[in-house]
Design a protein around this motif. Structure first.
Motif, PDB file in Angstrom:
ATOM      1  N   ARG A 251      35.371  68.233 113.187  1.00 22.41           N
ATOM      2  CA  ARG A 251      34.506  68.060 114.349  1.00 22.41           C
ATOM      3  C   ARG A 251      34.894  66.789 115.072  1.00 22.41           C
ATOM      4  O   ARG A 251      35.437  65.877 114.489  1.00 22.41           O
ATOM      5  N   CYS A 252      34.572  66.741 116.361  1.00 15.90           N
ATOM      6  CA  CYS A 252      34.719  65.500 117.106  1.00 15.90           C
ATOM      7  C   CYS A 252      33.365  64.819 117.069  1.00 15.90           C
ATOM      8  O   CYS A 252      32.352  65.402 117.437  1.00 15.90           O
ATOM      9  N   ALA A 253      33.330  63.565 116.594  1.00 19.62           N
ATOM     10  CA  ALA A 253      32.061  62.872 116.404  1.00 19.62           C
ATOM     11  C   ALA A 253      31.854  61.783 117.454  1.00 19.62           C
ATOM     12  O   ALA A 253      31.178  60.798 117.205  1.00 19.62           O
ATOM     13  N   GLU A 254      32.501  61.938 118.614  1.00 18.14           N
ATOM     14  CA  GLU A 254      32.309  60.958 119.694  1.00 18.14           C
ATOM     15  C   GLU A 254      32.119  61.765 120.972  1.00 18.14           C
ATOM     16  O   GLU A 254      32.950  62.622 121.279  1.00 18.14           O
ATOM     17  N   LEU A 255      31.028  61.494 121.687  1.00 19.25           N
ATOM     18  CA  LEU A 255      30.764  62.243 122.913  1.00 19.25           C
ATOM     19  C   LEU A 255      31.901  61.975 123.903  1.00 19.25           C
ATOM     20  O   LEU A 255      32.082  60.859 124.369  1.00 19.25           O
ATOM     21  N   CYS A 256      32.735  63.029 124.163  1.00 23.88           N
ATOM     22  CA  CYS A 256      33.974  62.788 124.903  1.00 23.88           C
ATOM     23  C   CYS A 256      34.067  63.604 126.186  1.00 23.88           C
ATOM     24  O   CYS A 256      35.104  63.591 126.843  1.00 23.88           O
ATOM     25  N   GLY A 257      33.012  64.311 126.556  1.00 21.22           N
ATOM     26  CA  GLY A 257      33.047  65.067 127.803  1.00 21.22           C
ATOM     27  C   GLY A 257      32.398  66.434 127.661  1.00 21.22           C
ATOM     28  O   GLY A 257      31.798  66.749 126.634  1.00 21.22           O
TER      29      GLY A 257
ATOM     30  N   ILE B  82      38.077  58.300 124.043  1.00 21.33           N
ATOM     31  CA  ILE B  82      37.870  58.103 122.614  1.00 21.33           C
ATOM     32  C   ILE B  82      37.261  59.365 121.991  1.00 21.33           C
ATOM     33  O   ILE B  82      36.283  59.902 122.495  1.00 21.33           O
ATOM     34  N   HIS B  83      37.884  59.842 120.918  1.00 21.24           N
ATOM     35  CA  HIS B  83      37.351  60.941 120.126  1.00 21.24           C
ATOM     36  C   HIS B  83      37.134  60.416 118.707  1.00 21.24           C
ATOM     37  O   HIS B  83      37.495  59.279 118.411  1.00 21.24           O
ATOM     38  N   SER B  84      36.586  61.248 117.841  1.00 20.24           N
ATOM     39  CA  SER B  84      36.391  60.812 116.461  1.00 20.24           C
ATOM     40  C   SER B  84      36.633  61.965 115.504  1.00 20.24           C
ATOM     41  O   SER B  84      36.049  63.029 115.645  1.00 20.24           O
TER      42      SER B  84
ATOM     43  N   GLY C 280      33.342  69.409 127.053  1.00 25.13           N
ATOM     44  CA  GLY C 280      33.672  70.350 125.981  1.00 25.13           C
ATOM     45  C   GLY C 280      33.580  69.735 124.600  1.00 25.13           C
ATOM     46  O   GLY C 280      34.085  70.312 123.633  1.00 25.13           O
ATOM     47  N   HIS C 281      32.922  68.576 124.478  1.00 18.14           N
ATOM     48  CA  HIS C 281      32.810  67.857 123.203  1.00 18.14           C
ATOM     49  C   HIS C 281      32.342  68.767 122.062  1.00 18.14           C
ATOM     50  O   HIS C 281      32.907  68.755 120.969  1.00 18.14           O
ATOM     51  N   HIS C 282      31.318  69.595 122.352  1.00 17.99           N
ATOM     52  CA  HIS C 282      30.728  70.431 121.305  1.00 17.99           C
ATOM     53  C   HIS C 282      31.715  71.467 120.780  1.00 17.99           C
ATOM     54  O   HIS C 282      31.590  71.926 119.660  1.00 17.99           O
ATOM     55  N   SER C 283      32.703  71.829 121.614  1.00 17.33           N
ATOM     56  CA  SER C 283      33.622  72.886 121.178  1.00 17.33           C
ATOM     57  C   SER C 283      34.948  72.300 120.696  1.00 17.33           C
ATOM     58  O   SER C 283      35.907  73.020 120.482  1.00 17.33           O
ATOM     59  N   MET C 284      34.997  70.965 120.516  1.00 16.02           N
ATOM     60  CA  MET C 284      36.241  70.341 120.062  1.00 16.02           C
ATOM     61  C   MET C 284      36.329  70.458 118.540  1.00 16.02           C
ATOM     62  O   MET C 284      36.125  69.513 117.794  1.00 16.02           O
ATOM     63  N   LEU C 285      36.653  71.683 118.113  1.00 17.56           N
ATOM     64  CA  LEU C 285      36.680  71.996 116.682  1.00 17.56           C
ATOM     65  C   LEU C 285      38.082  72.420 116.286  1.00 17.56           C
ATOM     66  O   LEU C 285      38.846  72.893 117.114  1.00 17.56           O
TER      67      LEU C 285
HETATM   68 CU1  CUA Z   1      36.390  64.774 121.484  1.00 19.86          CU
HETATM   69 CU2  CUA Z   1      34.020  64.669 121.385  1.00 19.86          CU
END
Ligand code: CUA
Length: 336
Positions: free
Chosen positions: A199-205, A164-166, A207-212
């Protein structure tokens, strides 16, 4: 009675000060969508209520502490108070009415900002660890950047390939989850041209912080020009050029930089031809065979210092030619 008048005046003054303070704190970036303007109006109303309740409680408390404090030499007991039915009814009914009022406003506004407009444009959003991909079915365009025309409502159809991503652009205010196996929707009408960050607003792994990704809101004419440029017949790319396009669209560059910077996976700059140290202590020459193997079966050999998080799905989603093009591209980024 005198105390109540003083407290009422103080509550009004403190409410005004706290409201002003919260509003000028700029908790959110400037709004850039029609839906966001509505969200901000409701948010502003909430801030006023929050400021009032804060003042009501704090002013009563501080006033009582200061004015009704024990006088010097007074050792007697305080008055024995047994509740106040009128007050209890008031502080039950008033918050109930406030909550019902806000849920009415919220429901009406939710219906408003999720309503379809007749000329809306569909954009399919695919989220994966750790990149975004945008497809424009109306034009047959796929892109790693999101380009939008100002003033036209967009219907985003979101999905995810893994977890799940956001999908969230703070300037648009609204946000929606991208969930594997189902399609969720989100409507946005951009009102301000400019460049923003998705931005991705769901902790997804890892590389979550760089999912831009970048979103460009353009004048409608500029958007048409971009569409024309994308859909114009182009000499079909081959070799490393095709590889570069695939790396964008498949989201490879979400984890592997091409400029030497550190991300979730090893950078591709200068990778080809080097000896790569592996987790198990051995080392391997980065050649075509190794790169191909690492794309198709990422877990087989893990580079020292990197987590084993690359999806094993590329052997299904990439054709043989695409893998070859990617290898060609990585090779072109190798050591001279
Ligand atoms: Cu995709 Cu956090």
């Amino acid at each position: 009675m005198r105390h109540f008048i003083i407290v009422a005046v103080l509550v009004a003054i403190v409410t005004a000060i706290v409201t002003f303070g919260l509003e000028s704190a700029q908790l959110l970036p400037p709004v850039a969508s029609a839906e966001g303007q509505q969200v901000d109006r409701l948010f502003g109303l909430h801030i006023q209520v929050i400021a009032f309740l804060f003042s009501l409680i704090v002013v009563f408390m501080v006033y009582s502490i200061v004015v009704f404090r024990r006088k010097r030499g007074d050792t007697g007991d305080g008055a024995n108070i047994h509740g106040n039915t009128k007050l209890e009814i008031a502080w039950t009914v008033a918050p109930l009415a406030a909550v019902l009022f806000f849920s009415f406003l919220g429901a009406r506004q939710l219906a408003d900002i999720t309503a379809a407009s007749p000329d809306e444009m569909v954009i399919e959003v695919t989220a994966q660890q750790f990149a975004w991909r945008f497809d424009y079915p109306e034009y047959g365009i796929s892109s790693a950047e999101l380009n939008l025309p100002q003033g036209r409502q967009i219907l985003f159809k979101l999905t995810a390939t893994d977890v799940i991503h956001s999908f969230w652009v703070p300037e648009f205010r609204v946000k929606q989850d991208a969930v594997p196996g189902k399609t969720t929707t989100l409507r946005v009408t951009p009102t301000e041209t400019g460049q923003y960050k998705i931005r991705c607003a769901e902790l997804c792994g890892t590389g979550h912080h760089s999912m831009l990704a970048t979103v460009n809101v353009m004048q409608p004419a500029d958007f048409e020009a971009w569409v024309a440029q994308q859909t114009a017949p182009q000499p079909s790319a081959t070799g490393s050029e095709l590889g570069a396009q695939i790396a964008q669209l498949q989201g490879c560059i979400g984890c592997h930089s091409v400029d030497g910077s550190q991300r979730v996976g090893p950078t591709w700059l200068g990778l080809y031809g080097t000896q790569e140290a592996l987790e198990d202590g051995s080392s391997v020459l980065v050649d075509e065979e190794y790169l191909q193997q690492s794309i198709l079966d990422p877990a087989a050999q893990i580079t020292k210092g990197f987590p084993n998080v690359m999806p094993p799905t590329y052997k299904d989603s990439l054709s043989q030619e695409e893998v070859a093009a990617l290898v060609e591209y990585i090779k072109s980024l190798g050591e001279e």
